[in-house]
Design an enzyme around this catalytic site. Structure first.
Site, mmCIF file in Angstrom:
data_model
loop_
_atom_site.group_PDB
_atom_site.id
_atom_site.type_symbol
_atom_site.label_atom_id
_atom_site.label_comp_id
_atom_site.label_asym_id
_atom_site.label_seq_id
_atom_site.Cartn_x
_atom_site.Cartn_y
_atom_site.Cartn_z
ATOM 1 N N SER A 149 0.848 -1.194 0.000
ATOM 2 C CA SER A 149 0.000 0.000 0.000
ATOM 3 C C SER A 149 0.881 1.241 0.000
ATOM 4 O O SER A 149 1.981 1.260 0.563
ATOM 5 C CB SER A 149 -0.950 0.050 1.201
ATOM 6 O OG SER A 149 -1.330 1.371 1.528
ATOM 7 N N TYR A 162 -2.516 1.362 11.681
ATOM 8 C CA TYR A 162 -2.465 0.826 10.314
ATOM 9 C C TYR A 162 -1.233 1.373 9.595
ATOM 10 O O TYR A 162 -0.484 0.621 8.962
ATOM 11 C CB TYR A 162 -3.735 1.220 9.575
ATOM 12 C CG TYR A 162 -3.709 0.952 8.089
ATOM 13 C CD1 TYR A 162 -4.021 -0.304 7.591
ATOM 14 C CD2 TYR A 162 -3.372 1.965 7.187
ATOM 15 C CE1 TYR A 162 -3.994 -0.551 6.220
ATOM 16 C CE2 TYR A 162 -3.344 1.726 5.822
ATOM 17 C CZ TYR A 162 -3.659 0.471 5.339
ATOM 18 O OH TYR A 162 -3.625 0.223 3.990
#
Length: 333
Positions: A149, A162
């Site tokens: 990501s 996260y």
């Protein structure tokens, strides 16, 4: 003289392991490798959704198997590796993809959820690498692909834990590149895609008062899956799969403080007017329905040409604002 396309590896008959394969990008990746003629081993916590992915692959005339797995548990991942080896005698490609997210004010997200985000995302990728790299070294070949990501380069506002996992994965894999440098046919590849038009966002834990739907300019999970297949054919260390992910990396690198402060301020603004109930999502339990590839968007998805024009305009406007802010700060100092 052969073209670069001709020199790409054929993947037909290769065995591919995919974690987080029950929905979203993971299911798209399983489909993409099945279309290449690969043997597919998919892993996730929910068996029913996994079985759907297996059937999708079998309908494409390839061998496929589901192994229910919680990637946050080392023994589960080792079992996955063992079952995959029994399936076809070797593992050629391993895709670390399983991940969860919790958004909201750091101190308002239950610590149990914060800890599980770390166990699933960071430990999950560690467990995958720990289980498969010895197999690759014994075979003297193999490809580990990490769907990291763009969060590995720019923190997601109000998603502190996260973000820490994505930065951590990037750091871990940077180090492991050195450890495999004496195995020329063993590769570690990292993909840094932007937000996906997948079910992942629908399944995430939300403690922000916001019931997020996906922005229309989000990336197509099937496009991301195609880039993962591309890495399997032509391995490279890092890949930014589209203009948006590369733009985010570069603009954050130039203006880190203004970017995160502006994004956080925007989040605070919308959090004041929203009051959706808190939801632990799929952090502590398998994802609920839907178990498909695509999620729900706020608005209809624009054409690729319109999307590029929107992003270019947004980028120019943002760059202008940031340059003005930087110039103003210099004058004040």
């Amino acid at each position: 003289m052969k073209s670069n396309d001709t020199l790409q590896k054929s993947l037909k008959g290769k065995t591919v392991v995919i974690t987080g394969g029950s929905s979203g990008v993971g299911r798209a990746v399983a489909e993409a490798f099945a279309l290449e003629g690969c043997n597919i081993v998919v892993a996730a916590r929910g068996k029913e959704a996994l079985d759907d992915t297996v059937q999708l692959c079998r309908d494409l005339d390839v061998a496929a198997m589901a192994v229910p797995t919680d990637v946050s548990i080392a023994s589960d991942v080792q079992n996955l590796a063992n079952k995959a080896l029994q399936f076809n005698g070797r593992i050629d490609i391993w895709v670390n993809n399983a991940g969860v997210m919790a958004s909201g004010k750091f101190e308002e997200i239950p610590m149990e959820l914060n800890e599980q985000v770390i166990k699933t995302n960071l430990f999950g990728y560690m467990h995958g690498a720990y289980s498969v790299l010895p197999i690759f070294k014994k075979q003297n070949e193999g490809i580990l692909i990490n769907n990291v990501s763009i969060g590995g380069f720019m923190p997601a506002p109000y998603s502190a834990v996260y973000s820490s996992t994505k930065f951590g994965i990037r750091g871990m894999m940077e180090c492991l590149h050195g450890e495999i440098s004496d195995f020329p046919e063993v590769h570690i590849c990292n993909l840094y895609p932007q937000i996906q038009r997948s079910t992942g966002n629908m399944h995430s834990a939300k403690y922000s008062g916001l019931d997020f739907k996906i922005p229309p300019f989000a990336a197509d999970p099937r496009d991301t899956a195609a880039k993962i297949v591309e890495l399997a054919k032509k391995p490279q260390k890092d890949l930014f799969p589209d203009f948006t992910s590369l733009f985010i990396k570069n603009i954050y690198g130039l203006f880190p403080k203004p970017i995160i402060n502006t994004a956080s301020a925007a989040m605070r603004l919308v959090m004041k007017v929203k009051n959706a109930p808190s939801d632990s999502g799929n952090v502590l339990q398998p994802s609920s329905e839907p178990h498909r590839i695509y999620g729900e968007t706020i608005l209809p998805v624009p054409s690729r040409k319109t999307k590029m024009a929107m992003l270019a305009g947004l980028g120019l406007g943002l760059a202008y604002v940031l340059l003005k802010m930087t110039s103003s700060n210099k004058n004040e100092s």
